[in-house]
Write an enzyme that holds these catalytic residues in place. Structure first.
Site, PDB file in Angstrom:
ATOM      1  CB  SER A 149      -0.504  -2.814   2.725  1.00  0.00           C
ATOM      2  OG  SER A 149      -0.490  -1.671   1.601  1.00  0.00           O
ATOM      3  CB  THR A 202      -4.283  -2.057   6.147  1.00  0.00           C
ATOM      4  OG1 THR A 202      -3.196  -1.772   5.226  1.00  0.00           O
ATOM      5  CG2 THR A 202      -3.523  -0.768   7.204  1.00  0.00           C
ATOM      6  CD  GLU A 343      -5.655   1.231   5.430  1.00  0.00           C
ATOM      7  OE1 GLU A 343      -4.560   0.850   4.385  1.00  0.00           O
ATOM      8  OE2 GLU A 343      -6.247   0.567   4.880  1.00  0.00           O
ATOM      9  CG  ASP A 348      -1.559   1.054  -1.970  1.00  0.00           C
ATOM     10  OD1 ASP A 348      -0.257   1.384  -1.691  1.00  0.00           O
ATOM     11  OD2 ASP A 348      -1.951   0.637  -2.153  1.00  0.00           O
ATOM     12  CG  HIS A 352      -1.006   1.024  -6.439  1.00  0.00           C
ATOM     13  ND1 HIS A 352       0.054   0.211  -6.360  1.00  0.00           N
ATOM     14  CD2 HIS A 352      -1.108   0.774  -4.813  1.00  0.00           C
ATOM     15  CE1 HIS A 352       0.157  -0.721  -5.403  1.00  0.00           C
ATOM     16  NE2 HIS A 352      -0.364  -0.004  -4.528  1.00  0.00           N
ATOM     17  CG  HIS A 499       4.093  -0.741  -2.448  1.00  0.00           C
ATOM     18  ND1 HIS A 499       3.567  -1.533  -1.610  1.00  0.00           N
ATOM     19  CD2 HIS A 499       3.267  -0.175  -2.793  1.00  0.00           C
ATOM     20  CE1 HIS A 499       2.472  -1.360  -2.058  1.00  0.00           C
ATOM     21  NE2 HIS A 499       1.885  -0.988  -2.253  1.00  0.00           N
TER      22      HIS A 499
HETATM   23 ZN   LIG Z   1      -0.107  -0.302  -2.464  1.00  0.00          ZN
END
Ligand SMILES: [Zn+2]
Ligand SMILES: *[C@@H]1O[C@H](CO)[C@@H](O)[C@H](O)[C@H]1NC(C)=O
Ligand SMILES: *[C@@H]1O[C@H](CO)[C@@H](O)[C@H](O)[C@H]1NC(C)=O
Ligand SMILES: *[C@@H]1O[C@H](CO)[C@@H](O)[C@H](O)[C@H]1NC(C)=O
Length: 605
Positions: A149, A202, A343, A348, A352, A499
């Protein structure tokens, strides 16, 4: 051209046409002409010439009209049907950039299917995002085909590729100017709204520069204005309070005793740390900038868990609406509008954790926030655009899974996800708390079985699954076991806890403004678009950041190290003590420090 002729001619008898077609085919294959023409009447010959000419004229007319239309359309950006160059407003404007961290194309399919199933919607009912797709983004970083990221957000903020772990620094470890910094210096108001720590990669890339994403204490300092260009962010909503509290305070995860909340106050920030103080903003009408709202010590809980704690944490949609209102109010009498980054950070994390139930609720929450931004843009008199994309995909998610050797049935089962009322992360926490107190094996087993029913809606846990869950020294998180129990039953597949390299989607409120992002893009093209839309020069900011004589802030000389203000490029400054969240690829080399420790979040992001 002549091959169009049979379409326009009156249909000949089927018998004759099949002979002719066979002859034409022969002619095409052998390269020899047929002799049939010589036998035909003069009338047929002239008829064919006439039809040919007609087809030719019609075709030319269509081409000419299409070219003239396109030309006219590109000259006239005011017309709603037009796309392309010139579609950008010339005066005051607002830009909202949304990042769905870790959301790949399959996340959309999964969530769309899920919503149709749970709400009894028709097959053609889609997400709001689905109705605004305009392109795709290629996500690789400078150091790997699979980005993290940090490199992903650097591509958006600086429009440059960098290495995994880089927070708006280039591969040579020099800082690169971000679109938010450029916007702030050009007089725009700026904001960051996230559901993870505001010091995570981010948001960090828009308002700070460090050599490794783990330097979250430094990121926090820069975000509140201990930054070469002074304070660049006007509004901050998210989690990550622990990096702002001195290490002498309960709930701190700082390595030093600096009180950033106090320092932010000295710099003029209004500080909010609770749902109650968030509500006192009255949707933004009572808000004053600059504003620092930190609503969780670390991450704000997953939406699937947050919805039953709505009195503790605001939702992404509420934060987005309040930020939009606050920023538009603050710029009402200004020549410049605002730049806001929003965001959906934890899509995400659900990837994960390979947790499909948590993921669909994260995507739904993001879709609602996107819809809120569209509504704002439709109402607002200042022109603006929202562009939404992901930094990368997470989990290698597949909306199908083969569970046995037999050829699989074609299905996945959204009903399994619908039966879960909590995330696997939540179930893990409840179970770990219980196991730390209760040691009787039969009690542990009964508790785990009941928890699976109550939190995940799984009523048929096998003995093997319970054994796995209660294994004393699991080499990975218990949340992974919970998530696998759900994923298998729903027939959802995952290929990694990290990812993946797949291209991600780009969405926008209109292709008129975001015409440059139509089609398949490099992720850096997204960053270049942001700067171009705002008419700001990020290279000029890079120059300023690289010449300390132009700075409005001077870093204090650190007695303990010779490292510069961005932290040691090789990770010498990374702290492991006192933290329970580690991020990025660097985690692998830290793993030896972590043996036996329970990571408090989705491990590497
Ligand atoms: Zn991630
Ligand atoms: C807290 O930070 C100070 C430096 O600011 C340091 O000397 C001290 O060791 C830290 N305490 C803990 C418990 O980490
Ligand atoms: C947009 O306008 C409608 C109708 O006036 C109103 O109900 C809604 O609250 C407005 N939304 C925003 C985000 O301003
Ligand atoms: C969901 O839960 C209900 C009630 O316990 C059960 O009847 C149903 O079979 C479950 N659905 C799935 C797909 O597991």
């Amino acid at each position: 051209m002549a091959r169009e002729e049979p379409l326009l001619a009156p249909r000949p008898s089927s018998d004759r046409s099949s002979i002719r077609n066979a002859e034409e085919e022969d002619a095409l294959l052998t390269g020899e002409r047929t002799h049939r023409h010589q036998q035909r009447s003069k009338w047929a010959f002239w008829k064919e010439i006439g039809l040919f000419a007609w087809a030719l004229i019609a075709t030319i007319a269509v081409i000419v009209l299409a070219v003239v239309y396109q030309h006219e359309a590109s000259k006239n950006p005011e017309s709603d049907s037009s796309w392309g160059p010139g579609g950008k407003p010339t005066g005051k404007r607002n830009l909202i950039f949304m990042v769905s961290d870790g959301m790949g194309p399959t996340s959309l399919t999964l969530t769309r299917n899920y919503r149709q199933y749970t709400e009894g919607l028709p097959i053609d009912n889609t997400l709001v995002l689905d109705q605004h797709i305009i392109g795709t983004s290629r996500t690789r970083s400078s150091s790997s085909l699979v980005t993290d990221s940090a490199a992903g957000a650097t591509a958006f903020s600086c429009a440059h590729k960098s290495y995994n772990g880089a927070i708006s620094v280039l591969p040579d470890h020099s800082p690169c100017g971000s679109v938010l910094e450029a916007a702030a210096l050009a007089g725009y108001k700026t904001g960051l709204v996230v559901t993870t720590r505001i010091t995570d990669a981010t948001p960090a890339c828009f308002a700070s520069h460090v050599n490794m994403r783990q330097y979250e204490d430094r990121i926090a300092e820069q975000e509140i204005g201990e930054h070469p260009l002074g304070r660049v962010v006007d509004l901050i909503f998210g989690g990550g309070k622990c990096h702002f509290l001195p290490n002498t305070t309960e709930g701190s995860c700082r390595g030093d005793d600096r009180d950033l909340v106090e320092i932010a106050g000295e710099k003029g920030f209004h500080y909010l740390d609770s749902r109650k103080s968030f509500d006192s903003l009255n949707g933004g009408s009572e808000a004053k900038l600059p504003l620092l709202g930190l609503f969780a010590d670390k991450d704000i809980p997953y939406e699937i868990d947050r919805r039953s704690q709505n009195e503790v944490y605001p939702s992404l949609e509420e934060m987005a609406r309040t930020a939009l209102k606050t920023l538009s109010q603050a710029t009402a009498d200004s020549d410049q509008g605002f730049f806001l980054m929003i965001e959906g950070s934890r899509i995400d994390h659900a990837g994960h954790g390979n947790d499909p139930a948590a993921q669909v609720h994260e995507v739904l929450a993001y879709d609602r926030a996107f819809a809120a931004v569209l509504e704002f843009l439709e109402n607002d008199s200042t022109p603006g655009v929202v562009v939404s994309t992901s930094d990368h995909e997470t989990g290698g998610l597949a909306a199908a899974r083969q569970l046995h050797d037999d050829y699989p049935e074609y299905k996945w089962l959204p009903g399994v996800l619908a039966n879960a009322s909590h995330s696997s992360e939540y179930a893990e926490q409840v179970l770990n708390d219980y196991l730390s107190k209760q040691t009787s094996q039969s009690n542990q087993r009964a508790f785990a079985e009941e928890l699976l029913k109550k939190a995940l809606g799984v009523n048929d846990a096998s003995a093997d699954e319970l054994d796995h869950l209660l294994k004393p020294h699991l080499p990975y998180r218990r949340a992974y076991v919970f998530a696998d129990i759900i994923s298998r039953r729903a027939q959802i597949g995952w290929s990694t806890h990290g990812h993946s390299a797949v291209d991600v989607n780009i969405y926008a409120s209109s292709t008129r403004d975001a015409w440059r992002l139509v089609g398949n893009n490099e992720n850096t093209d997204v960053g270049a678009f942001l700067a171009d839309y705002l008419d700001v020069d990020i290279d000029a900011i890079t120059k300023k950041l690289q010449s300390p004589k132009d700075w409005s802030w001077k870093p204090e000389v650190e007695s303990s190290s010779t490292h510069n203000w961005m932290g040691d490029p090789l990770g010498e400054d990374i702290r492991t003590e006192g933290l329970d969240t580690y991020h990025g690829e660097f985690k692998r080399s830290l793993d030896s420090h972590l043996q036996g420790r329970d990571c408090g979040c989705g491990a590497q992001h």
